[in-house]
Design a protein around this motif. Structure first.
Motif, PDB file in Angstrom:
ATOM      1  N   GLU A  46      98.471   1.667  41.456  1.00  0.00           N
ATOM      2  CA  GLU A  46      97.267   1.154  42.820  1.00  0.00           C
ATOM      3  C   GLU A  46      96.294   2.614  43.233  1.00  0.00           C
ATOM      4  OE1 GLU A  46      97.222  -0.411  48.144  1.00  0.00           O
ATOM      5  OE2 GLU A  46      98.669   0.809  46.468  1.00  0.00           O
ATOM      6  N   VAL A  47      96.142   3.679  42.959  1.00  0.00           N
ATOM      7  CA  VAL A  47      95.747   4.885  43.729  1.00  0.00           C
ATOM      8  C   VAL A  47      94.541   4.862  42.435  1.00  0.00           C
ATOM      9  CG1 VAL A  47      95.539   7.259  43.445  1.00  0.00           C
ATOM     10  CG2 VAL A  47      97.662   6.506  44.547  1.00  0.00           C
ATOM     11  N   LEU A  48      94.629   4.710  41.018  1.00  0.00           N
ATOM     12  CA  LEU A  48      93.807   4.531  39.943  1.00  0.00           C
ATOM     13  C   LEU A  48      93.196   3.613  40.069  1.00  0.00           C
ATOM     14  CD1 LEU A  48      96.271   5.585  36.829  1.00  0.00           C
ATOM     15  CD2 LEU A  48      95.056   6.876  37.860  1.00  0.00           C
ATOM     16  N   TYR A  49      93.857   2.200  40.472  1.00  0.00           N
ATOM     17  CA  TYR A  49      92.805   0.548  41.234  1.00  0.00           C
ATOM     18  C   TYR A  49      91.598   1.383  42.107  1.00  0.00           C
ATOM     19  CZ  TYR A  49      91.574  -3.895  41.798  1.00  0.00           C
ATOM     20  OH  TYR A  49      91.498  -5.112  42.258  1.00  0.00           O
ATOM     21  N   ARG A  50      92.511   1.926  42.921  1.00  0.00           N
ATOM     22  CA  ARG A  50      91.589   1.699  44.341  1.00  0.00           C
ATOM     23  C   ARG A  50      90.526   3.010  43.570  1.00  0.00           C
ATOM     24  NH1 ARG A  50      91.886  -2.461  47.306  1.00  0.00           N
ATOM     25  NH2 ARG A  50      93.931  -3.174  48.373  1.00  0.00           N
ATOM     26  N   LEU A  51      90.903   4.267  43.348  1.00  0.00           N
ATOM     27  CA  LEU A  51      89.497   5.366  42.969  1.00  0.00           C
ATOM     28  C   LEU A  51      89.241   5.492  42.049  1.00  0.00           C
ATOM     29  CD1 LEU A  51      92.084   8.330  44.063  1.00  0.00           C
ATOM     30  CD2 LEU A  51      90.473   6.929  45.790  1.00  0.00           C
TER      31      LEU A  51
ATOM     32  N   LEU B 295      98.043  15.636  51.938  1.00  0.00           N
ATOM     33  CA  LEU B 295      97.630  15.527  50.224  1.00  0.00           C
ATOM     34  C   LEU B 295      96.619  14.045  50.275  1.00  0.00           C
ATOM     35  CD1 LEU B 295      97.714  16.757  47.856  1.00  0.00           C
ATOM     36  CD2 LEU B 295     100.399  14.889  46.924  1.00  0.00           C
ATOM     37  N   LEU B 296      97.285  13.138  51.068  1.00  0.00           N
ATOM     38  CA  LEU B 296      96.497  12.201  51.504  1.00  0.00           C
ATOM     39  C   LEU B 296      94.792  12.295  52.320  1.00  0.00           C
ATOM     40  CD1 LEU B 296      99.301   9.092  51.814  1.00  0.00           C
ATOM     41  CD2 LEU B 296      97.427   9.534  50.222  1.00  0.00           C
ATOM     42  N   GLY B 297      95.528  13.329  52.901  1.00  0.00           N
ATOM     43  CA  GLY B 297      94.166  13.445  53.972  1.00  0.00           C
ATOM     44  C   GLY B 297      93.261  14.142  53.311  1.00  0.00           C
TER      45      GLY B 297
ATOM     46  N   ASP C 243      87.298   8.743  49.955  1.00  0.00           N
ATOM     47  CA  ASP C 243      87.348   7.849  51.293  1.00  0.00           C
ATOM     48  C   ASP C 243      88.208   6.211  50.760  1.00  0.00           C
ATOM     49  OD1 ASP C 243      87.138   6.924  53.999  1.00  0.00           O
ATOM     50  OD2 ASP C 243      86.622   5.100  53.183  1.00  0.00           O
ATOM     51  N   ALA C 244      88.228   5.870  49.151  1.00  0.00           N
ATOM     52  CA  ALA C 244      88.791   4.724  49.059  1.00  0.00           C
ATOM     53  C   ALA C 244      90.672   5.492  49.346  1.00  0.00           C
ATOM     54  CB  ALA C 244      88.625   4.803  47.423  1.00  0.00           C
TER      55      ALA C 244
END
Length: 241
Positions: free
Chosen positions: A101-106, A217-219, A226-227
């Protein structure tokens, strides 16, 4: 139609009609690409193909590119790595869901990025073969992915440092702007940067430390991209780890 051979990592799938799906891959030949797979949900003939398209599964394929259609198609597709534990270990599959999901979003680029692809492909193998330290893997992945996305820590760490999120630098004093990881999280960041993935179990973190560092880390990611805020599987990670 022009044919080509490539490798890919599954990021996301969408159901299309009654028996087809759209598969989003990170590929070695063209960055992020989408593929139409027809008949994959059919009970006749191609049902077994569905098992190939799970989050972070690796593929080797022969693709078909048409100038008249946005989506590519597969002439042939099969597994790229023989995964021994990832499909059967709920903790590893949860991490894989988050990674995908991280890779899909970013990652949106449709151009080859050899360094990024090689890191992602090898990360799948590393997670699958990991004996201990699975609970830290998502943290290690995010930290080291930042190197490929352009905002990796830019200087050396000293004991007691803060980490300036805005500047991407370790600093002995808390930044006046307040966008920083505290010294405890900054030390974990340093540990994740320096740690060989096979030794993740040696970074002794309890559940609260993992949750707090993931938040920090998410911050850090959120300041630059922003994604990251759209990643929903974060909640599942916090429940499992």
């Amino acid at each position: 139609m022009k044919s080509y051979k490539g490798r890919g990592v599954v990021l996301h799938t969408l159901k299309y009609g009654d028996s087809s799906m759209v598969v989003y891959l990170l590929t070695d030949v063209g960055g992020r690409r989408s593929y139409m797979v027809q008949g994959v949900r059919s009970t006749r003939g191609h049902g077994s193909k569905l098992a190939l398209f799970q989050p972070m599964f690796t593929l080797e394929f022969e693709g078909l590119e048409s100038h008249r259609q946005e989506m590519h198609r597969f002439r042939e597709v099969h597994s790229g790595q023989v995964l021994q534990s990832l499909p059967f270990d709920i903790r590893k599959s949860t991490v894989a869901l988050f990674m995908a999901e991280v890779l899909y979003r970013l990652v949106r680029e449709s151009e080859p990025n050899e360094a990024l692809f090689d890191f992602v492909w090898s990360s799948v193998g590393a997670l699958d073969s990991l004996q201990e330290g699975t609970a830290n893997f998502h943290l290690w992945f995010l930290v080291n992915l930042s190197r490929l996305l352009g905002f990796f820590p830019g200087n050396g760490y000293a004991e007691g440092d803060w980490f300036d999120v805005r500047e991407g630098l370790y600093t002995p004093l808390q930044p006046a702007h307040g966008l920083a990881m505290n010294p405890h999280d900054a030390r974990i960041l340093r540990d994740m940067v320096e740690c060989d993935v096979r030794c993740l179990a040696e970074i002794g973190l309890n559940r609260r430390e993992r949750v707090d560092f993931l938040g920090a880390l998410l911050g850090y990611y959120g300041y630059h991209l922003d994604a990251i805020h759209a990643v929903r599987s974060v909640g599942i990670l916090r429940e499992v780890f």
